[in-house]
Design a protein around this motif. Structure first.
Motif, mmCIF file in Angstrom:
data_model
loop_
_atom_site.group_PDB
_atom_site.id
_atom_site.type_symbol
_atom_site.label_atom_id
_atom_site.label_comp_id
_atom_site.label_asym_id
_atom_site.label_seq_id
_atom_site.Cartn_x
_atom_site.Cartn_y
_atom_site.Cartn_z
ATOM 1 N N ILE A 23 0.843 -1.203 0.000
ATOM 2 C CA ILE A 23 0.000 0.000 0.000
ATOM 3 C C ILE A 23 0.871 1.243 0.000
ATOM 4 C CG2 ILE A 23 -1.642 1.344 1.375
ATOM 5 C CD1 ILE A 23 -2.775 -1.389 2.353
ATOM 6 N N ARG A 24 1.908 1.236 0.807
ATOM 7 C CA ARG A 24 2.823 2.387 0.866
ATOM 8 C C ARG A 24 3.548 2.582 -0.451
ATOM 9 N NH1 ARG A 24 5.110 1.099 6.946
ATOM 10 N NH2 ARG A 24 3.742 2.543 8.083
ATOM 11 N N ARG A 25 3.956 1.474 -1.094
ATOM 12 C CA ARG A 25 4.626 1.586 -2.396
ATOM 13 C C ARG A 25 3.691 2.221 -3.418
ATOM 14 N NH1 ARG A 25 7.185 -3.361 -1.025
ATOM 15 N NH2 ARG A 25 5.462 -4.572 -1.884
ATOM 16 N N CYS A 26 2.433 1.792 -3.408
ATOM 17 C CA CYS A 26 1.456 2.364 -4.336
ATOM 18 C C CYS A 26 1.261 3.856 -4.070
ATOM 19 C CB CYS A 26 0.122 1.638 -4.201
ATOM 20 S SG CYS A 26 0.135 -0.060 -4.828
ATOM 21 N N TYR A 27 1.246 4.229 -2.803
ATOM 22 C CA TYR A 27 1.126 5.648 -2.443
ATOM 23 C C TYR A 27 2.333 6.428 -2.971
ATOM 24 C CZ TYR A 27 1.403 9.862 0.407
ATOM 25 O OH TYR A 27 1.528 11.169 0.825
ATOM 26 N N ASP A 28 3.541 5.889 -2.787
ATOM 27 C CA ASP A 28 4.759 6.568 -3.247
ATOM 28 C C ASP A 28 4.783 6.714 -4.767
ATOM 29 O OD1 ASP A 28 5.700 6.823 -0.658
ATOM 30 O OD2 ASP A 28 6.934 5.013 -0.723
ATOM 31 N N ILE A 29 4.277 5.701 -5.464
ATOM 32 C CA ILE A 29 4.244 5.746 -6.928
ATOM 33 C C ILE A 29 3.322 6.864 -7.406
ATOM 34 C CG2 ILE A 29 3.455 4.497 -8.981
ATOM 35 C CD1 ILE A 29 4.546 1.932 -7.610
ATOM 36 N N ILE A 30 2.195 7.068 -6.719
ATOM 37 C CA ILE A 30 1.305 8.187 -7.064
ATOM 38 C C ILE A 30 2.028 9.505 -6.809
ATOM 39 C CG2 ILE A 30 -0.860 9.375 -6.517
ATOM 40 C CD1 ILE A 30 -2.052 6.679 -5.751
ATOM 41 N N ALA A 55 -3.946 9.885 4.658
ATOM 42 C CA ALA A 55 -4.769 9.666 5.858
ATOM 43 C C ALA A 55 -5.244 8.218 5.925
ATOM 44 C CB ALA A 55 -5.957 10.616 5.860
ATOM 45 N N ILE A 56 -5.559 7.647 4.771
ATOM 46 C CA ILE A 56 -5.984 6.243 4.716
ATOM 47 C C ILE A 56 -4.814 5.329 5.071
ATOM 48 C CG2 ILE A 56 -6.908 4.412 3.249
ATOM 49 C CD1 ILE A 56 -8.146 6.713 1.516
ATOM 50 N N VAL A 57 -3.650 5.601 4.464
ATOM 51 C CA VAL A 57 -2.461 4.787 4.714
ATOM 52 C C VAL A 57 -2.100 4.810 6.200
ATOM 53 C CG1 VAL A 57 0.002 4.508 4.239
ATOM 54 C CG2 VAL A 57 -1.557 5.121 2.381
ATOM 55 N N GLU A 58 -2.106 5.982 6.790
ATOM 56 C CA GLU A 58 -1.716 6.105 8.191
ATOM 57 C C GLU A 58 -2.689 5.361 9.113
ATOM 58 O OE1 GLU A 58 -1.423 10.321 8.667
ATOM 59 O OE2 GLU A 58 0.715 10.356 8.106
ATOM 60 N N ALA A 59 -3.979 5.432 8.806
ATOM 61 C CA ALA A 59 -4.968 4.729 9.631
ATOM 62 C C ALA A 59 -4.781 3.217 9.521
ATOM 63 C CB ALA A 59 -6.375 5.124 9.212
ATOM 64 N N ILE A 60 -4.507 2.733 8.302
ATOM 65 C CA ILE A 60 -4.265 1.297 8.125
ATOM 66 C C ILE A 60 -2.977 0.893 8.834
ATOM 67 C CG2 ILE A 60 -3.736 -0.489 6.405
ATOM 68 C CD1 ILE A 60 -5.651 0.977 4.494
ATOM 69 N N SER A 61 -1.960 1.735 8.737
ATOM 70 C CA SER A 61 -0.703 1.467 9.428
ATOM 71 C C SER A 61 -0.902 1.371 10.938
ATOM 72 C CB SER A 61 0.314 2.571 9.106
ATOM 73 O OG SER A 61 1.519 2.373 9.815
ATOM 74 N N ASP A 62 -1.760 2.226 11.482
ATOM 75 C CA ASP A 62 -2.038 2.252 12.929
ATOM 76 C C ASP A 62 -3.039 1.180 13.359
ATOM 77 O OD1 ASP A 62 -0.355 4.413 13.105
ATOM 78 O OD2 ASP A 62 -1.950 5.916 13.141
ATOM 79 N N LYS A 63 -3.539 0.413 12.392
ATOM 80 C CA LYS A 63 -4.554 -0.621 12.654
ATOM 81 C C LYS A 63 -5.812 -0.032 13.280
ATOM 82 C CE LYS A 63 -1.390 -4.548 12.893
ATOM 83 N NZ LYS A 63 -1.019 -5.799 13.598
ATOM 84 N N ASP A 64 -6.154 1.154 12.827
ATOM 85 C CA ASP A 64 -7.342 1.846 13.320
ATOM 86 C C ASP A 64 -8.450 1.711 12.273
ATOM 87 O OD1 ASP A 64 -9.303 3.694 14.106
ATOM 88 O OD2 ASP A 64 -7.838 5.052 14.991
ATOM 89 N N GLY A 65 -9.299 0.708 12.452
ATOM 90 C CA GLY A 65 -10.315 0.404 11.461
ATOM 91 C C GLY A 65 -11.322 1.523 11.254
ATOM 92 N N GLU A 66 -11.791 2.104 12.337
ATOM 93 C CA GLU A 66 -12.803 3.164 12.219
ATOM 94 C C GLU A 66 -12.243 4.380 11.498
ATOM 95 O OE1 GLU A 66 -14.690 4.118 15.876
ATOM 96 O OE2 GLU A 66 -15.485 2.097 16.184
ATOM 97 N N ARG A 67 -10.994 4.728 11.809
ATOM 98 C CA ARG A 67 -10.382 5.895 11.158
ATOM 99 C C ARG A 67 -10.126 5.606 9.681
ATOM 100 N NH1 ARG A 67 -4.882 7.942 11.504
ATOM 101 N NH2 ARG A 67 -4.448 6.409 13.127
ATOM 102 N N ALA A 68 -9.713 4.384 9.376
ATOM 103 C CA ALA A 68 -9.468 4.009 7.980
ATOM 104 C C ALA A 68 -10.766 4.059 7.185
ATOM 105 C CB ALA A 68 -8.863 2.612 7.902
ATOM 106 N N GLU A 69 -11.845 3.567 7.780
ATOM 107 C CA GLU A 69 -13.141 3.586 7.108
ATOM 108 C C GLU A 69 -13.605 5.016 6.858
ATOM 109 O OE1 GLU A 69 -17.721 1.927 7.731
ATOM 110 O OE2 GLU A 69 -16.050 1.060 8.875
ATOM 111 N N ALA A 70 -13.469 5.862 7.869
ATOM 112 C CA ALA A 70 -13.899 7.260 7.722
ATOM 113 C C ALA A 70 -13.056 7.988 6.685
ATOM 114 C CB ALA A 70 -13.812 7.974 9.072
ATOM 115 N N ALA A 71 -11.748 7.707 6.671
ATOM 116 C CA ALA A 71 -10.847 8.375 5.723
ATOM 117 C C ALA A 71 -11.158 7.962 4.287
ATOM 118 C CB ALA A 71 -9.394 8.058 6.060
#
Length: 231
Positions: free
Chosen positions: A122-129, A198-214
């Motif tokens: 996921i991070r690699r895909c983010y960096d490529i963008i 914001a999505i990447v960071e929430a997934i990295s933190d294992k914060d499901g609710e924040r990832a969903e909201a982002a």
């Protein structure tokens, strides 16, 4: 009338009214013709027209004022039509609408289930963008792969199947919104990438609710940016 036929007719009317708004036939802050007049103009029933108007309201182009009728509140600029034909815009908007719930839930599960390898992808895909943005590339494929990587990290093949089956429709929407962003200021591209982060960071933190909201916010914002043009 079959439901599919009604949906198709409503989409056609939605697109005709949208085109008229873009061309200035129905100016901003002015009242639309009455329902009876619109039904006659577009040769459809009231239920079909009301479905089309409901979509225009959801897309924040039209608002109803009690006792006064429907008014145009926003005019997308013609740049929208450089990246998508008017005949596809109803489907693009409904695809964004569908993706909101599907991908938001997938992001939630990805945060809870992702492996380190999946997070790295996921991070690699983010960096490529990021790199594509620096080159001022359209990066539709890169954006799609980012979303697909998140869906894969949800570890539920049904989400992956849905996203892959919508490949062309999703990319059509991304092509439009990213194309408009490239025509706009650099801040627009940064805003979109900040939403990805914001999505990447929430997934990295294992914060499901924040990832969903982002993810929900990101797709909702993309849907509305579609009508911001290149301003």
């Amino acid at each position: 009338m079959a439901q599919d036929e009604k949906f198709s007719l409503a989409s056609a009317v939605y697109e005709k009214i949208l085109e008229a708004i873009i061309e200035g036939q129905y100016p901003v802050n002015k009242k639309l013709p009455t329902e009876a007049q619109l039904c006659q103009r577009y040769e459809v029933s009231r239920p079909v027209l009301r479905d089309a108007l409901a979509r225009l309201k959801e897309d924040e182009l039209v608002v109803s004022r009690r006792g006064s009728g429907s008014f145009v509140i926003r005019q997308p600029d013609s740049a929208v039509l450089k990246f998508a034909p008017i005949s596809s815009i109803a489907d693009i908007q409904r695809c964004f609408e569908f993706r909101t719930n599907v991908e938001a839930r997938a992001a939630h599960l990805a945060a809870l289930r992702r492996t380190q390898e999946q997070l790295d992808q996921i991070r690699r895909c983010y960096d490529i963008i990021d790199e594509a943005n620096a080159r001022h590339d359209l990066a539709t494929d890169e954006d799609y792969r980012f979303h697909l990587a998140i869906t894969e990290a949800a570890s539920n093949h049904y989400y992956i199947t849905v996203l892959k089956s919508l490949n062309e429709s999703i990319k059509e929407g991304m092509n439009l919104t990213r194309g408009l962003s490239l025509m706009a200021s650099q801040e627009r591209l940064k805003l979109v990438q900040d939403e990805h982060l914001a999505i990447v960071e929430a997934i990295s933190d294992k914060d499901g609710e924040r990832a969903e909201a982002a993810m929900r916010a990101h797709i909702d914002n993309a849907r509305h940016r579609m009508f911001e043009g290149s301003q």
